[in-house]
Scaffold this motif. Structure first.
Motif, PDB file in Angstrom:
ATOM      1  N   ALA A 181      -3.821 -18.388 -37.593  1.00  0.00           N
ATOM      2  CA  ALA A 181      -2.490 -18.626 -36.562  1.00  0.00           C
ATOM      3  C   ALA A 181      -3.123 -19.724 -36.009  1.00  0.00           C
ATOM      4  CB  ALA A 181      -2.487 -17.403 -35.683  1.00  0.00           C
ATOM      5  N   VAL A 182      -4.257 -20.375 -35.979  1.00  0.00           N
ATOM      6  CA  VAL A 182      -4.484 -21.615 -35.372  1.00  0.00           C
ATOM      7  C   VAL A 182      -3.717 -22.724 -35.951  1.00  0.00           C
ATOM      8  CG1 VAL A 182      -6.384 -23.353 -35.109  1.00  0.00           C
ATOM      9  CG2 VAL A 182      -6.928 -21.095 -34.792  1.00  0.00           C
ATOM     10  N   SER A 183      -3.444 -22.738 -37.307  1.00  0.00           N
ATOM     11  CA  SER A 183      -2.346 -23.515 -37.873  1.00  0.00           C
ATOM     12  C   SER A 183      -1.009 -23.373 -37.673  1.00  0.00           C
ATOM     13  CB  SER A 183      -2.640 -23.624 -39.527  1.00  0.00           C
ATOM     14  OG  SER A 183      -1.800 -22.281 -39.729  1.00  0.00           O
ATOM     15  N   GLY A 184      -0.591 -22.658 -36.837  1.00  0.00           N
ATOM     16  CA  GLY A 184       0.677 -22.102 -36.374  1.00  0.00           C
ATOM     17  C   GLY A 184       1.555 -21.016 -37.399  1.00  0.00           C
ATOM     18  N   ILE A 185       0.595 -20.674 -38.602  1.00  0.00           N
ATOM     19  CA  ILE A 185       1.358 -19.723 -39.417  1.00  0.00           C
ATOM     20  C   ILE A 185       0.170 -18.958 -39.874  1.00  0.00           C
ATOM     21  CG2 ILE A 185       2.533 -19.085 -41.418  1.00  0.00           C
ATOM     22  CD1 ILE A 185       3.847 -22.122 -41.456  1.00  0.00           C
ATOM     23  N   PRO A 186       0.018 -17.772 -39.689  1.00  0.00           N
ATOM     24  CA  PRO A 186       1.386 -16.972 -38.832  1.00  0.00           C
ATOM     25  C   PRO A 186       1.335 -17.163 -37.431  1.00  0.00           C
ATOM     26  CG  PRO A 186      -0.707 -15.377 -39.284  1.00  0.00           C
ATOM     27  CD  PRO A 186      -0.926 -16.825 -39.870  1.00  0.00           C
ATOM     28  N   SER A 187       2.292 -16.735 -36.608  1.00  0.00           N
ATOM     29  CA  SER A 187       2.584 -16.877 -35.137  1.00  0.00           C
ATOM     30  C   SER A 187       1.630 -15.796 -34.563  1.00  0.00           C
ATOM     31  CB  SER A 187       4.007 -16.553 -34.947  1.00  0.00           C
ATOM     32  OG  SER A 187       3.837 -16.252 -33.480  1.00  0.00           O
TER      33      SER A 187
END
Length: 198
Positions: free
Chosen positions: A46-52
């Protein structure tokens, strides 16, 4: 395709949300399912934004809450169908503790391997009041989901350039905290036994 690429594909797929919800629900009565590991792993990515991350936490908490109520219902059904069974006799032995310190046991049991299953089933089997059970299991579910999500996310932030290391660190932190809790519980029991014997 290597293992890390496969894990990354699974964690960034929308299906991960359904997997988190299902595993968090089912491990209330199937404790061998790796719900905490999947939540932590998803949170690393989730650090990358995906997943939330917020969605991971909400779905994990919702699944845990629903699963706890299913476990409670299983305990009630066991009491009705097998009133003299071994599981019911075991539940009856812990009933005084549950009715005296139920809230603390329900919340703490969520973090002990197998503890969740035992406590939620015993709550139903002993007739622990459903409204109180619902209140404390809501606290337990939100606390557990937030803890698991944040542990994974912190592992992901710390090793953003190496997600496999972030995954290992996140899981290692969770296992270490669980082991520390078990050690504290073991030492407390030994002290209580020594005090009682002395």
């Amino acid at each position: 395709m290597d293992l890390m690429a496969m894990i990354e594909n699974a964690m960034t797929s929308p299906v991960i949300y359904l997997a988190i919800l299902a595993l968090a629900t089912l491990d209330a009565f199937l404790p061998f399912l790796p719900s905490e590991s999947v939540v932590i792993a998803a949170a690393v990515f989730a650090v990358s934004g995906i997943p939330s991350l917020p969605l991971i936490i909400v779905l994990a908490a919702l699944g845990a809450f629903v699963g706890d109520h299913i476990g409670y219902l299983i305990g009630r059904l066991l009491r009705e169908r097998r009133p003299g069974g071994r599981l019911i006799r075991a539940a009856d032995r812990i009933a005084p503790h549950l009715h005296r310190r139920g809230g603390a046991l329900i919340i703490a049991g969520r973090f002990v391997p197998g503890g969740r299953t035992a406590i939620v089933t015993a709550s139903g089997a002993t007739g622990y009041p459903l409204t109180r059970f619902t209140f404390f299991t809501a606290i337990a579910a939100v606390t557990w989901a937030g803890y698991s999500g944040l542990i994974g996310y912190l592992g992901g932030v710390a090793f953003e350039s190496n997600s496999s290391l972030g995954l290992v660190v996140g899981l290692g932190l969770a296992l270490s905290i669980t082991a520390l809790g078990e050690l504290v519980r073991y030492v407390s029991r030994r002290r209580a036994a020594a005090t009682g014997a002395g």
